[in-house]
Design an enzyme around this catalytic site. Sequence first.
Site, short mmCIF file in Angstrom:
data_model
loop_
_atom_site.label_atom_id
_atom_site.label_comp_id
_atom_site.label_asym_id
_atom_site.label_seq_id
_atom_site.Cartn_x
_atom_site.Cartn_y
_atom_site.Cartn_z
N LEU A 47 0.86 -1.17 0.00
CA LEU A 47 0.00 0.00 0.00
C LEU A 47 0.90 1.23 0.00
CD1 LEU A 47 -3.05 0.57 0.08
CD2 LEU A 47 -2.91 0.65 2.57
N ASP A 48 0.62 2.20 -0.89
CA ASP A 48 1.45 3.40 -0.99
C ASP A 48 1.61 4.07 0.38
OD1 ASP A 48 1.73 3.04 -3.69
OD2 ASP A 48 0.23 4.54 -4.26
N PRO A 49 2.76 4.69 0.64
CA PRO A 49 2.96 5.37 1.94
C PRO A 49 1.87 6.39 2.26
CG PRO A 49 5.04 5.19 0.77
CD PRO A 49 3.99 4.72 -0.19
N LEU A 50 1.40 7.14 1.25
CA LEU A 50 0.40 8.17 1.49
C LEU A 50 -1.02 7.63 1.49
CD1 LEU A 50 1.87 11.18 -0.53
CD2 LEU A 50 2.37 10.42 1.80
N ALA A 51 -1.17 6.33 1.31
CA ALA A 51 -2.49 5.70 1.37
C ALA A 51 -2.75 5.16 2.77
CB ALA A 51 -2.59 4.57 0.36
#
Length: 308
Positions: A47-51
């Site tokens: 999962l993307d860091p900003l997600a």
Amino acid sequence: MSQKKRVKRAISGWLILDKPYDFTSTQAVGKIKWLFEAKKAGHAGTLDPLATGILPIALGEATKTVPFVQDGTKVYEFDIAWGSATTTDDVEGEVIATSDHRPSAEELDNVLHCFTGIITQVPPAFSAIKIKGERAYDLARAGEKVEMPPREIEVESLEVLSHGEKQSTLRVTCQKGTYVRALARDIAEKLDTVGHVSRLHRAAVGNFTDQDAVTIEELEALETTLERDQMLRPIADALGHIDEVSLDQKQAQAVRMGNPALLLGRNAPIHLDVAYATHRGDVLAIGRVEKGQFKPSRVILPDSPIRN
């Protein structure tokens, strides 16, 4: 005085984490592994860091079932910020294009059918896909122009949850390999404007949903190891979409040793491409049924406390 070294435990099960914002998946796995004092841990889908949202983390023997979760259907809720495109297709990148055009709710609804079913998508340059042995995001950050090959993805459904002049919120149900950032970028281009993902939340992965998730703060607030262990989900919860074969004591002993077991009874399956074997509710192995025999390919070893 030297600090006492923590003893790592053979603990197995699934922890469904609500990953916080600005936290990498690797950091999340490390934190959970530390909290549970686990010998082994891994996650089912970056999962993307900003997600934010669902990051299923497997401990111990549950890591053997990661592919069954990783390949499951995903549900995301995301915001498209209208009027600006970025290098990363999200808020982390630099703005590379702007537009004054803002789509109406009707215009947005009318293009969604173009992005459902089997479609072709060009992944973002800032992604973990390997290009000639290198991660695309490493090449992009080094200033190289990255040509991303298009790929087929499957989007089961796409709906608008809310619409505004500055941004719209959508929900997508999709299969493995879908990049929501690319989806938002392409939707904006279809509407003769530009846009990027300003918020991304994963609401479901396979059988696991927001209702199953716990936060790091909730886990840290628990005072004992036993309390944390009770937050784990059984290994079998990752396998609910494949066939189960229930074994008796003698059959279970054979499978535990990696040997096939003959399935008896009128309703015993003759052939299954993939199945998992259980004994008294405990998962013993993943394998297949061939000519009436369960043949294990991955044996799930017991640990203490066992969570399978």
